[in-house]
Design an enzyme around this catalytic site. Sequence first.
Site, short mmCIF file in Angstrom:
data_model
loop_
_atom_site.label_atom_id
_atom_site.label_comp_id
_atom_site.label_asym_id
_atom_site.label_seq_id
_atom_site.Cartn_x
_atom_site.Cartn_y
_atom_site.Cartn_z
CD GLU B 51 -23.64 86.33 46.75
OE1 GLU B 51 -24.40 87.16 46.19
OE2 GLU B 51 -23.73 85.10 46.53
CG PHE B 113 -21.58 75.74 37.12
CD1 PHE B 113 -22.44 76.53 36.36
CD2 PHE B 113 -21.89 75.49 38.44
CE1 PHE B 113 -23.60 77.05 36.92
CE2 PHE B 113 -23.06 76.00 39.01
CZ PHE B 113 -23.91 76.79 38.25
CD GLN B 114 -22.30 78.95 40.87
OE1 GLN B 114 -21.86 78.35 41.83
NE2 GLN B 114 -23.47 79.59 40.90
CE LYS B 163 -17.58 71.35 46.87
NZ LYS B 163 -18.84 71.04 46.18
CG MET B 482 -25.42 114.76 44.60
SD MET B 482 -25.46 116.40 45.36
CE MET B 482 -24.91 116.01 47.03
#
Lengths: 163, 574
Positions: B51, B113-114, B163, B482
């Site tokens: 993502e 969940f999630q 949802k 760097m």
Amino acid sequence: MRHIISILMENEPGALSRVVGLFSQRNYNIESLNVAPTEDPTLSRLTVTTTGDDRVIEQITKHLNKLIDVVKLVDLTEGQHIERELMLVKVKALGAARDEVKRTADIFRAQVVDVTPNLYTVQITGDASKLDAFLQAMAPVGILEVARTGVSGIARGDKVLSL
Amino acid sequence: MELLSGADMIARFLQDEGVEYIYGYPGGAALHIYDALFRQDKVKHILVRHEQAATHAADGYARASGKPGTVLVTSGPGATNAVTGIATAYMDSIPLVVLCGQVMSHLIGDDAFQETDIIGVTRPVVKHSFSIRHPSEIPEVLKKAYYLAATGRPGPVVVDIPKDMTAPTERYEYVYPKKVKLRSYNPVTRGHTGQIKKAVELMLKAKRPVFYTGGGVVTGNASEGLTDLVKHLGFPITTTLMGIGAYPQSDRQCLGWLGMHGSYESNMAMHHADLVIAIGARFDDRVTNNTSKFCPTAKIIHVDIDPSSVSKTVRADVPIVGPAASVINEMISLIQGKEISQPDALAEWWQKLDGWREERVGKLYEPSQEGEPLKPQEVIEAICRATRGEAYVTTDVGQHQMFAAQYYKFDKPNRLITSGGLGTMGFGFPAAMGIKKSYPDDDVVCITGEGSFQMMMQELSTCKQYGVGVKIINLNNGSLGMVRQWQDLNYKSRHAQSYMESLPDFQMLIESYGFTALKVERHEDLEPALERAFADKNELVFLDVYVDPREHVYPMQVPLGSMRDMLLSKTERT
């Protein structure tokens, strides 16, 4: 310098956390905070007392104004204003102290709003320093619990904070 | 009247909004939306492999096009994986709309969940965020999200969508809102005329002026106006890293970019100027060095669309809050027909500037000799030649980023695509992917290092799926360059964790996806490899270029010093 900033903001979930989050995110200080809906149910008024030099206060007001939920704000300390805080205090009130508490409350124009055989619950309004002074006066008697609302304020005169 | 489910409203809205590509990754909470996208063919969904890459790809597109990028992720880990990309866009003021699935409303707060409070998690790194509380709100909330993302000072907007708001069984009226209004959001459309007049007066009588312009000129589409203004006045100009290309770098009046690794002449000009005209720049700490020693003799004009940027770190003598383009145009019209009052002083100033410029000619770096490893600077110069300076160049973060900005010459805005504010390693490759999808006929080059590339290299798979022909130039020095440079300078060369052990064979890795990869170890291999890389615009080619790991980026400002305090090489100091 201490500043009192009053904010009209959308009465939406999450709005308060954006304001409070801004202060912690940018390392600004919150001394007190109070918030409640206004006569217009879509708006809440939030009053925050904070400290900082002019540069910091300028940044605070600019960043607050940038928040999409903030509709309007004013730094009350820039002009004449009225500042009030409400406090409820439970103090021990036994024996001789019972009269003493009542007398002191009268001197501060506070009211006893609840009574038990052991304690008084006193309600007092004023600016923060008056409330501090009252707590100091009550300390020898025995303070059991303190609930303060935090500062609320409004500008003096014709100036109005509204849409 | 048309009745649509929340999910169909989202798909339809994206069509009506003109969104062409949406970058995302499906998951439970977003499945109704994915199904709605499946049943249409106008909005094309690009399936990334992580993502974070979706946000960078949409961000890259947004930077190149100036339009908001769109991301769709699921709840919980899908959304938290997107956070780095959202923060990257926030720091560079890039318009992004991130749609996040969320668990069903009745489960919110139950540690379902999630489930993640993504509004809370992203709060400090978004311009604004919304939570959908009823399906019927969807069109208006989405319109607000795009409006907020793209106007004023742009930035990312997160929309949290439980949802049940997208359930196919519940249908509501859908109308595309052509316009939205928010009572608390009225970005300024022009600057204060009195202030602009004051600024112009200062400009006309300045003896040692310098323009210092930033990303605000690029995002504000003000490059043309800026170029006219600067040419008309004959003043020198330096830009920030984010502002590169807003004024053609090949023009004599351009001193390059300024700050920690900016050009010697830019930093010297800033330090000695008597007037700094800052437009769309925010006096970032990587630009100013120690603010108490910053531009000690200069008056400062600061034009910015965001009032909170003005006088934030450096106090402006003439603050102007307004969009760069309109303020610049007003300045131009005020200057028309007027002459600068100190032409001799300006000529003298140019002598000084040219002197500084000449001092460093031929001394910027030591080219490699026969048999020595390639210098990263040489590689960038060769890329610039191979692409005639016209490519979209994305970078990751570190030495290669600075070299790319220093040695590729940009004459157009929106061509250097780099994570300036947040400094996000892993940004470059997915950003290039997002640009290439929308600009298939242009060369899109990701200049990266083996450290950064490994943070997002899973996107090779996405490029394979969609045939994305980006060019990846990996400046391979086998170390986090760097970090190593700082360790050389500040930690007696104790290279703690900056050495990349166990690097893969990049050629084999790339070839396993079916792409072309070339190893470049010797001088004579570089030009032919670049020629091969840019031969076909549709083909992904990876060049693994081995460069000298001992090289440092110079100039480098001395910490806590002024603008002019710089290390110029391993042995020279101002």
